[in-house]
Design an enzyme around this catalytic site. Structure first.
Site, mmCIF file in Angstrom:
data_model
loop_
_atom_site.group_PDB
_atom_site.id
_atom_site.type_symbol
_atom_site.label_atom_id
_atom_site.label_comp_id
_atom_site.label_asym_id
_atom_site.label_seq_id
_atom_site.Cartn_x
_atom_site.Cartn_y
_atom_site.Cartn_z
ATOM 1 N N GLY A 184 -7.952 3.761 -3.611
ATOM 2 C CA GLY A 184 -8.277 3.039 -2.386
ATOM 3 C C GLY A 184 -7.560 1.707 -2.330
ATOM 4 O O GLY A 184 -6.370 1.601 -2.634
ATOM 5 N N ASP A 234 -7.684 -0.613 -4.291
ATOM 6 C CA ASP A 234 -7.291 -1.101 -5.617
ATOM 7 C C ASP A 234 -5.945 -0.552 -6.087
ATOM 8 O O ASP A 234 -5.520 -0.857 -7.206
ATOM 9 C CB ASP A 234 -8.377 -0.755 -6.652
ATOM 10 C CG ASP A 234 -9.660 -1.536 -6.424
ATOM 11 O OD1 ASP A 234 -9.565 -2.678 -5.948
ATOM 12 O OD2 ASP A 234 -10.743 -0.994 -6.700
ATOM 13 N N GLY A 235 -5.289 0.266 -5.278
ATOM 14 C CA GLY A 235 -3.960 0.744 -5.643
ATOM 15 C C GLY A 235 -3.983 2.141 -6.241
ATOM 16 O O GLY A 235 -4.569 3.058 -5.672
ATOM 17 N N GLY A 239 -3.925 8.528 2.498
ATOM 18 C CA GLY A 239 -3.486 9.448 1.443
ATOM 19 C C GLY A 239 -2.349 10.337 1.899
ATOM 20 O O GLY A 239 -1.389 10.581 1.155
ATOM 21 N N ASP A 240 -2.436 10.825 3.124
ATOM 22 C CA ASP A 240 -1.353 11.641 3.691
ATOM 23 C C ASP A 240 -0.072 10.819 3.814
ATOM 24 O O ASP A 240 1.034 11.338 3.590
ATOM 25 C CB ASP A 240 -1.756 12.166 5.068
ATOM 26 C CG ASP A 240 -3.083 12.903 5.037
ATOM 27 O OD1 ASP A 240 -3.370 13.570 4.031
ATOM 28 O OD2 ASP A 240 -3.837 12.788 6.022
#
Length: 311
Positions: A223, A225-226, A252-253
């Protein structure tokens, strides 16, 4: 060419309401209808990055026709296979800071349609250097269908970037043919190995298991946080810039699209990680799902911090 696969696409309908009332009439002025599905999000970002991209999967009925019209207008090549059943709707009602979703399960794919798709897919793979496989399967298909697609792709020299989870991901990981890249998030990785949650040390230990040995790139997104990234035997920790996220759906895509485009451009190691993950950051900064501002790409890449932590 990069070929994106969305086997169970949808028309995504979004209704924005100030208040949502049950058991009565709700009238809405703010409506959007878009070609939806994880692979189509990938395709849109690739098109924005000016990559040569095609989209394939199953489409049927008037809703399938709507999706064909949309992707054609974007300049994405249409390699979809026509089916008898109707493509699904997915509805999101956005209200009072909340989002209520109504997701249709979608069409049932019959054996004749599945076989036709694999025949067409084999032809299309000859045109592609990279294939992205994203999302769930429609009814009528089993996890072996993804396994067969990975097999066809690798036998024809195409790199496979896989973004799936659960039984589908498990079937791929335990098969004889492996994707070049996978992108589970931290919870999907924990679920895969039967854990409630994993910290960063546990994520690295998990990725070192023999289950993942033959996959060259593994990107575990965290997320805001990388990510933790494994490339061969080398581990990296990536930290994303702090932003005001407007709509993280589709990030994410967008990461998958970023890695596909980066690989197509010959990027390697830390440069590829920065470029790929930056697309997820840029998507989160936009209201539209599967959308980036290409004028901010250079900024995002420069802000992405990547350090080697093992290997």
């Amino acid at each position: 060419m990069i070929l994106t696969i969305t086997l169970n696409p949808a028309v995504d309908i979004s209704y924005k309401l100030e208040h949502f009332f049950l058991d009565t009439v709700n009238r809405v002025d703010h409506v959007s209808k878009t070609a939806g599905g994880k692979g189509l999000n990938v395709a849109r970002v690739l098109q924005l990055l000016d990559e040569d991209v095609a989209a394939s999967g199953f489409l049927g009925g008037s809703l399938g026709g709507f999706i064909r019209t949309q992707i054609e207008s974007l300049g994405i090549q249409d390699f979809f296979v026509q089916i008898a059943d109707e493509t699904r709707n997915c509805i999101a009602v956005i209200h009072e800071g909340k989002q209520t979703e109504i997701l249709e399960s979608g069409p049932v794919i019959v054996d004749k349609e599945a076989m036709l798709f694999l025949e067409k897919f084999t032809d299309y793979v000859h045109l592609a250097d990279i294939v992205t496989l994203s999302g769930s399967l429609p009814k009528g298909l089993t996890a072996d269908f993804y396994v067969e697609m990975v097999k066809i792709s690798t036998q024809n020299g195409a790199m496979v970037l896989l973004d799936s989870n659960g039984a589908l991901l498990d079937a791929i990981l335990t098969s004889s043919y492996k994707p070049y890249f996978i992108k589970p998030n931290e919870q999907e990785l924990a679920d895969l190995v039967g854990e409630q949650a994993l910290d960063e040390t546990q994520i690295m230990a998990t990725l070192a298991l023999s289950l993942f040995a033959d996959i060259y790139w593994i990107v575990v997104t965290l997320g805001a946080d990388g990510a933790i990234v494994k490339q061969g035997d080398t581990f990296y920790r990536a930290r994303a810039p702090k932003i005001e996220a407007i709509n993280p759906v589709g990030s994410g895509d967008s990461v998958v699209a970023g890695f596909a485009a980066g690989l197509a451009r010959g990027l390697m190691d830390e440069d590829l990680i920065k470029f790929g993950l930056s697309m997820g950051v840029l998507n989160a900064m936009e209201e539209k799902t599967g959308h980036i501002n290409v004028e901010k790409v250079e900024w995002a890449v420069e802000q992405m911090q990547v350090e080697k932590i093992k290997g």
